[in-house]
Design an enzyme around this catalytic site. Sequence first.
Site, PDB file in Angstrom:
ATOM      1  NE  ARG A  27      67.044  19.441  -2.730  1.00 18.96           N
ATOM      2  CZ  ARG A  27      67.698  18.210  -2.122  1.00 18.96           C
ATOM      3  NH1 ARG A  27      68.675  17.697  -2.602  1.00 18.96           N
ATOM      4  NH2 ARG A  27      66.672  17.525  -1.274  1.00 18.96           N
ATOM      5  CD  GLU A  80      51.237   5.921   4.736  1.00 18.18           C
ATOM      6  OE1 GLU A  80      50.744   6.924   4.455  1.00 18.18           O
ATOM      7  OE2 GLU A  80      52.617   5.831   4.947  1.00 18.18           O
ATOM      8  N   GLY A  95      56.009  12.228  12.069  1.00 22.16           N
ATOM      9  CA  GLY A  95      56.257  11.161  12.962  1.00 22.16           C
ATOM     10  C   GLY A  95      55.342  11.016  14.036  1.00 22.16           C
ATOM     11  CE  LYS A 133      68.637  10.778   1.042  1.00 24.08           C
ATOM     12  NZ  LYS A 133      68.203  11.479  -0.295  1.00 24.08           N
ATOM     13  CE  LYS A 184      56.750  15.830   2.125  1.00 27.99           C
ATOM     14  NZ  LYS A 184      57.922  15.181   2.389  1.00 27.99           N
ATOM     15  CD  GLU A 222      60.647  14.089   0.060  1.00 29.85           C
ATOM     16  OE1 GLU A 222      59.778  13.990   0.741  1.00 29.85           O
ATOM     17  OE2 GLU A 222      61.701  14.613   0.060  1.00 29.85           O
TER      18      GLU A 222
END
Lengths: 164, 455
Positions: B293, B200, B165, B237, B117, B289
């Site tokens: 793939r 952030e 989180g 999703k 990351k 990110e």
Amino acid sequence: MSEIKLQDIEALLETFEASSWSEMTVKVEGLELFVSKTPGARSALLAAAPADAPAAPAPPPVLSAEPRASTNGGAFRTGAIPDGWVAVRAPNLGTFYRSPKPGAPPYVKIGQRVEPTTELCLIEVMKLFTSVVAGVSGVVRQILVEDAELVEFDQALFLIEARA
Amino acid sequence: MPLRRVLIANRGEIALRIVRAAKSLGLETVLAASAADRDSLAAREADRVVTLGPAPARASYLDANLVVHAARSTGCDALHPGYGFLSERAVLARLCEEHGIVFVGPSSDAIEKVGDKLAARRLANVAGVATTPGSQQLATVEEAVAAAEQIGFPVLIKASAGGGGRGMVIAHDAASLRDDFARAAAEAKEAFGDGALFLERYVERARHVEVQVMGLGDGRVLHFGERDCSMQRRYQKMIEEAPAAALPAPTRRRLHEAAVALLASIGYRNAGTVELLYDIDRDDFYFMEVNARIQVEHPVSEMICGVDLIRLQLEIAGGAPPRFAQDDIVQHGHAIEARILAENPQRGFLPSPGRIVRWRPPQGEGVRLDSAIEEGSVVSPYYDSMIAKLIVHAADRRRAVARLRDALEAFEVDGVATNIALLRAIVGHADFIDNRLDTRWLENVFLPHHGQQGG
């Protein structure tokens, strides 16, 4: 004789497996069937057949050289094993080796007595070798796979007649 | 090097999809399956099936050595990992490289570069792609307030040692930042053994957008437009669309440029997706990110661009990249994908394995179904619960939504619980029809209300 059905072949194979015969040849209209309990055995009919070599160098066939219904391992995957015999199966896909190293004598031979912890073969995955043990006391009756052959998960490798 | 025989190291709809794409290119296919999948549709269509191991993925699909051994011993010269499982493990790509098998995907180096990351954020910065504005580690509350004023409120207080989180607090102004800072530090110390904090920018209303790219292996990187995947539950999703119709056209162009610049900077090869967080209120986006793939939702990009991305993957891997250029990729209409899951929304989305006794998927113009399910199929408890992807395509978003609504209405499944009724309700909601969505809409707006209705 009317057209031979899949069930007929299955019935023949079951009869063969339950018998003490070592080989069986069936010839009917449009079909020649040869089965053997000896690994690597070849039918005299097949051996006599003219080799029809392809003109160009062809890649090895994608399909397994052994048809699924062969008694050379495949049929035992479905569980038709003589009473009192136990199949020792592959714990995963890999390459089957009968000896601890090339040129060395095999771990076991047909007719040999084994104990649960007796090593029977090696399964190699990317140079990692795992030994397979008998898991049962008895006598090795059949070796269903050729040395250095690819075996799949759950494929029967050995048949052992269980004896206390 | 032209490919001849490809091993498919996956299951379900993507395995079937790859088998068919490979066959359409004249390639031979070997499916490496677990014992649970050796009679699957993909297994029946592949030229050969080998059983890797028992049903649990750890002993079959997740064992890189087993998969590469299967490829080598069946004479395969290429390996397609699909998505999930080992697809983004550099170790699989590296094993293939070491044993002369073409990995249908990026190089192991590229997977490592984008997989870390922090390293990926640095790559993004170097390529001129913005990451979420943030601070260094903060020693005092006054330092935090100064940093927050520079970043712009609201800000997220994060623990340096945190993750997933945990230990995150939102501060909307300087007063609440002063109140929360000491408490967040104490909690971080308690939870992670390290009280260090940083800030952030907090994006209140965000969309999840992503750009589909394909590196040709010769330094060129093409993009196939962007997708909007804001319809999520717990970061999973559920509905994806292309294009991201809510974004202004100039922003969409900047998204594409950013994604291409990022992956071109490392000479990326084969399929990849750059995920970005779109800030609705500021009309700006930040790098999240790279997924190295093919992704589940790739069909919506295929539908609007008129390409077959899996075939393209195989062609690029085989050293025959497509002749077309970026300008040849023209987008038409709007596509939406709904993930059909064997899960029970009435029971907290509990997976619902079992035998499918009735399977009547919708058909018709502009309707595509990617699935390996048939009547009689068993949904295994060992794997992901997705059983199908329903994809619709139409001239514009409004018509695509209508087509999706009709297709969902016609979809009949018996034997396992599914999310189809839930999808029907989402697709019929005014916010979905009018595209007033963000990444928290499903969980914060729709689901609580849906629950109250008891349906």
